[in-house]
Scaffold this motif. Sequence first.
Motif, PDB file in Angstrom:
ATOM      1  N   PHE A   6       0.826  -1.212   0.000  1.00  0.00           N
ATOM      2  CA  PHE A   6       0.000   0.000   0.000  1.00  0.00           C
ATOM      3  C   PHE A   6       0.854   1.253   0.000  1.00  0.00           C
ATOM      4  O   PHE A   6       0.586   2.214  -0.734  1.00  0.00           O
ATOM      5  N   VAL A   7       1.912   1.245   0.827  1.00  0.00           N
ATOM      6  CA  VAL A   7       2.771   2.435   0.909  1.00  0.00           C
ATOM      7  C   VAL A   7       3.450   2.687  -0.430  1.00  0.00           C
ATOM      8  O   VAL A   7       3.512   3.834  -0.910  1.00  0.00           O
ATOM      9  N   ALA A   8       3.912   1.631  -1.067  1.00  0.00           N
ATOM     10  CA  ALA A   8       4.575   1.798  -2.366  1.00  0.00           C
ATOM     11  C   ALA A   8       3.597   2.337  -3.403  1.00  0.00           C
ATOM     12  O   ALA A   8       3.928   3.253  -4.173  1.00  0.00           O
ATOM     13  N   ALA A   9       2.370   1.797  -3.405  1.00  0.00           N
ATOM     14  CA  ALA A   9       1.377   2.272  -4.362  1.00  0.00           C
ATOM     15  C   ALA A   9       1.038   3.742  -4.106  1.00  0.00           C
ATOM     16  O   ALA A   9       0.914   4.541  -5.052  1.00  0.00           O
ATOM     17  N   ALA A  10       0.938   4.109  -2.817  1.00  0.00           N
ATOM     18  CA  ALA A  10       0.625   5.504  -2.499  1.00  0.00           C
ATOM     19  C   ALA A  10       1.734   6.421  -2.954  1.00  0.00           C
ATOM     20  O   ALA A  10       1.500   7.494  -3.511  1.00  0.00           O
TER      21      ALA A  10
END
Lengths: 89, 158
Positions: A6-10
């Motif tokens: 999720f953090v990478a996608a954000a």
Amino acid sequence: MKKTLFVAAAIIIGGLLIGALDMVHPFGNPGAAPMDNYYLENSLKELSTENIVTSIVFDYRGFDTLGEAAVLFTALCSITVLFREGRKK
Amino acid sequence: MNPLSLIVRVGCDIFAWFMLVFGTNVIIHGYMSPGGGFQGGAIAATFIVFLLVAYGSRRVHSWVNEGIYDVLFDELGLLSFIILAFLGLPTSFFFNYLATPLGVASPWFTPGAGTIFFMSIAVGIEVTGALSLVILNMHRGIRLFSESPMEEELGHDR
């Protein structure tokens, strides 16, 4: 695992959005506006109205005014329904 | 919603009619000076606000015939606005068929603005009626939902 995904996608999506700000039209610089110039130059000539705003509201963009009148009428109807007197005892 | 004192009532009597005349002035001169239908209608609707503030809801509701606001103001304004728009339909919707270019004398008694003048008046009538009805209905709603029914409306000066 899920959290890092999720953090990478954000970060990727946020970076793309911030990068997209580069292509936004610069603020305070309207650029070419042929429609506006047409109103400003021709409303006095064509319609002999001194008030350009009124000539836009009631003539060039009269359909918007019709929508505004419909909005006002709808608001009036809903308020009348909402605050109607109840049934008499 | 009690009536206020005598000083406030006299002041509101004077200023209510002033606001009505001022709103009519803004509506009629909308085509040539700042203002127009919406603005003048909002000014003219303050007439009923002045009366409601000064005299209280019960007395004003006994004076006002809401059918006048409903039929004569709202529907007359809206219908004349839409009919004026439809009359230009041979060319296009909202076509200004009465307008004359600058420097050309208009053939009718209308000003050169044409339908802008009449549409401004129609929208002014409509906004006056609609806003007055909104204020009257909401004010009556306050009285409807208040806990104790106000049988006696006593002013500060009696």
